[in-house]
Scaffold this motif. Structure first.
Motif, PDB file in Angstrom:
ATOM      1  N   ILE A 249       0.853  -1.073  -0.036  1.00 13.80           N
ATOM      2  CA  ILE A 249       0.055  -0.159   0.021  1.00 13.80           C
ATOM      3  C   ILE A 249       0.873   1.280  -0.039  1.00 13.80           C
ATOM      4  CG2 ILE A 249      -1.636   1.289   1.333  1.00 13.80           C
ATOM      5  CD1 ILE A 249      -2.615  -1.440   2.377  1.00 13.80           C
ATOM      6  N   ALA A 250       0.613   2.086  -0.920  1.00 12.08           N
ATOM      7  CA  ALA A 250       1.559   3.373  -1.215  1.00 12.08           C
ATOM      8  C   ALA A 250       0.534   4.443  -1.313  1.00 12.08           C
ATOM      9  CB  ALA A 250       2.446   3.221  -2.051  1.00 12.08           C
ATOM     10  N   PHE A 251       0.589   5.601  -0.382  1.00 13.37           N
ATOM     11  CA  PHE A 251      -0.396   6.908  -0.765  1.00 13.37           C
ATOM     12  C   PHE A 251       0.511   7.780  -1.686  1.00 13.37           C
ATOM     13  CE2 PHE A 251      -1.975   5.032   3.075  1.00 13.37           C
ATOM     14  CZ  PHE A 251      -3.457   5.047   2.731  1.00 13.37           C
ATOM     15  N   GLN A 252       0.000   8.294  -2.668  1.00 18.86           N
ATOM     16  CA  GLN A 252       0.901   8.809  -3.889  1.00 18.86           C
ATOM     17  C   GLN A 252       0.545  10.427  -3.816  1.00 18.86           C
ATOM     18  OE1 GLN A 252      -0.169   7.216  -7.216  1.00 18.86           O
ATOM     19  NE2 GLN A 252       1.068   5.215  -6.983  1.00 18.86           N
ATOM     20  N   GLN A 253      -0.554  11.065  -3.531  1.00 15.49           N
ATOM     21  CA  GLN A 253      -0.946  12.393  -3.491  1.00 15.49           C
ATOM     22  C   GLN A 253      -2.013  12.737  -2.692  1.00 15.49           C
ATOM     23  OE1 GLN A 253      -0.643  14.210  -7.187  1.00 15.49           O
ATOM     24  NE2 GLN A 253      -0.268  16.274  -6.086  1.00 15.49           N
ATOM     25  N   THR A 254      -2.170  13.779  -1.988  1.00 19.31           N
ATOM     26  CA  THR A 254      -3.550  14.295  -1.539  1.00 19.31           C
ATOM     27  C   THR A 254      -3.949  15.623  -2.311  1.00 19.31           C
ATOM     28  OG1 THR A 254      -3.014  13.329   0.855  1.00 19.31           O
ATOM     29  CG2 THR A 254      -4.615  15.220   0.686  1.00 19.31           C
ATOM     30  N   ILE A 255      -5.098  15.572  -2.872  1.00 17.40           N
ATOM     31  CA  ILE A 255      -5.385  16.934  -3.157  1.00 17.40           C
ATOM     32  C   ILE A 255      -6.611  17.331  -2.652  1.00 17.40           C
ATOM     33  CG2 ILE A 255      -6.244  17.943  -5.602  1.00 17.40           C
ATOM     34  CD1 ILE A 255      -4.762  15.758  -7.077  1.00 17.40           C
ATOM     35  N   PRO A 256      -6.486  18.396  -1.814  1.00 15.40           N
ATOM     36  CA  PRO A 256      -7.740  18.953  -1.208  1.00 15.40           C
ATOM     37  C   PRO A 256      -8.629  19.439  -2.211  1.00 15.40           C
ATOM     38  CG  PRO A 256      -5.676  19.949  -0.085  1.00 15.40           C
ATOM     39  CD  PRO A 256      -5.435  19.187  -1.560  1.00 15.40           C
ATOM     40  N   ILE A 257     -10.014  19.407  -1.821  1.00 10.32           N
ATOM     41  CA  ILE A 257     -11.229  19.716  -2.457  1.00 10.32           C
ATOM     42  C   ILE A 257     -11.873  21.079  -1.862  1.00 10.32           C
ATOM     43  CG2 ILE A 257     -13.591  19.455  -3.710  1.00 10.32           C
ATOM     44  CD1 ILE A 257     -12.655  16.744  -3.853  1.00 10.32           C
ATOM     45  N   LEU A 258     -11.809  22.296  -2.300  1.00 14.91           N
ATOM     46  CA  LEU A 258     -12.376  23.267  -1.597  1.00 14.91           C
ATOM     47  C   LEU A 258     -13.527  23.783  -2.115  1.00 14.91           C
ATOM     48  CD1 LEU A 258      -8.883  25.225  -0.929  1.00 14.91           C
ATOM     49  CD2 LEU A 258      -9.921  23.780   0.649  1.00 14.91           C
ATOM     50  N   ARG A 259     -14.449  24.382  -1.410  1.00 11.95           N
ATOM     51  CA  ARG A 259     -15.808  24.843  -1.946  1.00 11.95           C
ATOM     52  C   ARG A 259     -15.654  26.205  -2.179  1.00 11.95           C
ATOM     53  NH1 ARG A 259     -20.262  25.689  -3.964  1.00 11.95           N
ATOM     54  NH2 ARG A 259     -22.265  24.983  -2.817  1.00 11.95           N
ATOM     55  N   ILE A 260     -16.253  26.651  -3.365  1.00 14.97           N
ATOM     56  CA  ILE A 260     -16.324  28.171  -4.032  1.00 14.97           C
ATOM     57  C   ILE A 260     -17.720  28.399  -4.247  1.00 14.97           C
ATOM     58  CG2 ILE A 260     -13.599  28.013  -4.464  1.00 14.97           C
ATOM     59  CD1 ILE A 260     -14.880  27.835  -7.618  1.00 14.97           C
ATOM     60  N   PHE A 261     -17.898  29.530  -4.340  1.00 20.10           N
ATOM     61  CA  PHE A 261     -19.388  30.124  -4.660  1.00 20.10           C
ATOM     62  C   PHE A 261     -19.346  31.107  -5.723  1.00 20.10           C
ATOM     63  CE2 PHE A 261     -19.324  28.658  -0.012  1.00 20.10           C
ATOM     64  CZ  PHE A 261     -20.332  28.013  -0.170  1.00 20.10           C
ATOM     65  N   ASP A 262     -18.156  31.558  -6.117  1.00 22.17           N
ATOM     66  CA  ASP A 262     -18.005  32.924  -7.264  1.00 22.17           C
ATOM     67  C   ASP A 262     -16.706  32.389  -7.851  1.00 22.17           C
ATOM     68  OD1 ASP A 262     -17.105  35.086  -8.339  1.00 22.17           O
ATOM     69  OD2 ASP A 262     -18.964  36.139  -7.470  1.00 22.17           O
TER      70      ASP A 262
END
Length: 128
Positions: free
Chosen positions: A3-16
Motif C-alpha cells: 500500500i502506497a499513498f501517492q498524493q493528497t489533493i484537497p477539494i475546496l468549496r467555492i461560490f463565485d
C-alpha cells in the motif's frame, strides 16, 4: 501488494468563480490547469496548481463544505509572504508567525472561508 499513498489533493468549496480566480490565480499565483462543467450552466470544478501544490476548487454543493483548513509544508514562506503582500490584495493582510511546532506559518483565508496554512520548518540551528 504494498500500500502506497501517492498524493493528497484537497477539494475546496467555492461560490463565485471570478472571486476564486482573483484569489487563487491573481493573488496567490496559482495556474489554472483545467476547468470542467457537465454543461454550460452547471457548477464549475477546476484544478489550480503552483509548484507541487495542487488544489481542486468546486462549486458543487456535495463536494466540500466551506471553511476547510489545509496545512501545507513548503520552503520559502517569507518569500511567498513578500510576493503576495506586495500585490496589495484588499481583503487580507497575512503575517508570518513562529509556531509552537517549530515552523514559520502564514495563514490566508479565501473569500469562501477556507484557510490555507503555509508552513516552513525551522531547523535546529534557527534557520529555515
Amino acid at each position: 501488494m504494498t500500500i502506497a499513498f501517492q498524493q493528497t489533493i484537497p477539494i475546496l468549496r467555492i461560490f463565485d468563480v471570478d472571486k476564486a480566480k482573483q484569489f487563487y490565480v491573481d493573488f496567490l499565483g496559482f495556474a489554472i490547469d483545467w476547468e470542467h462543467r457537465f454543461e454550460p450552466t452547471a457548477p464549475l470544478y477546476m484544478q489550480v496548481s503552483r509548484g507541487g501544490l495542487i488544489l481542486h476548487l468546486s462549486e458543487h454543493h456535495n463536494d466540500a463544505s466551506p471553511g476547510a483548513n489545509v496545512f501545507i509544508w513548503m520552503t520559502g514562506v517569507e518569500s511567498l509572504h513578500a510576493e503576495i503582500t506586495a500585490k496589495g490584495y484588499a481583503d487580507i493582510r497575512p503575517s508570518v508567525e513562529k509556531t509552537f511546532y517549530n515552523s514559520l506559518c502564514m495563514k490566508v483565508i479565501d473569500p469562501f472561508r477556507n484557510q490555507l496554512q503555509f508552513n516552513e520548518e525551522i531547523k535546529s540551528d534557527g534557520e529555515v
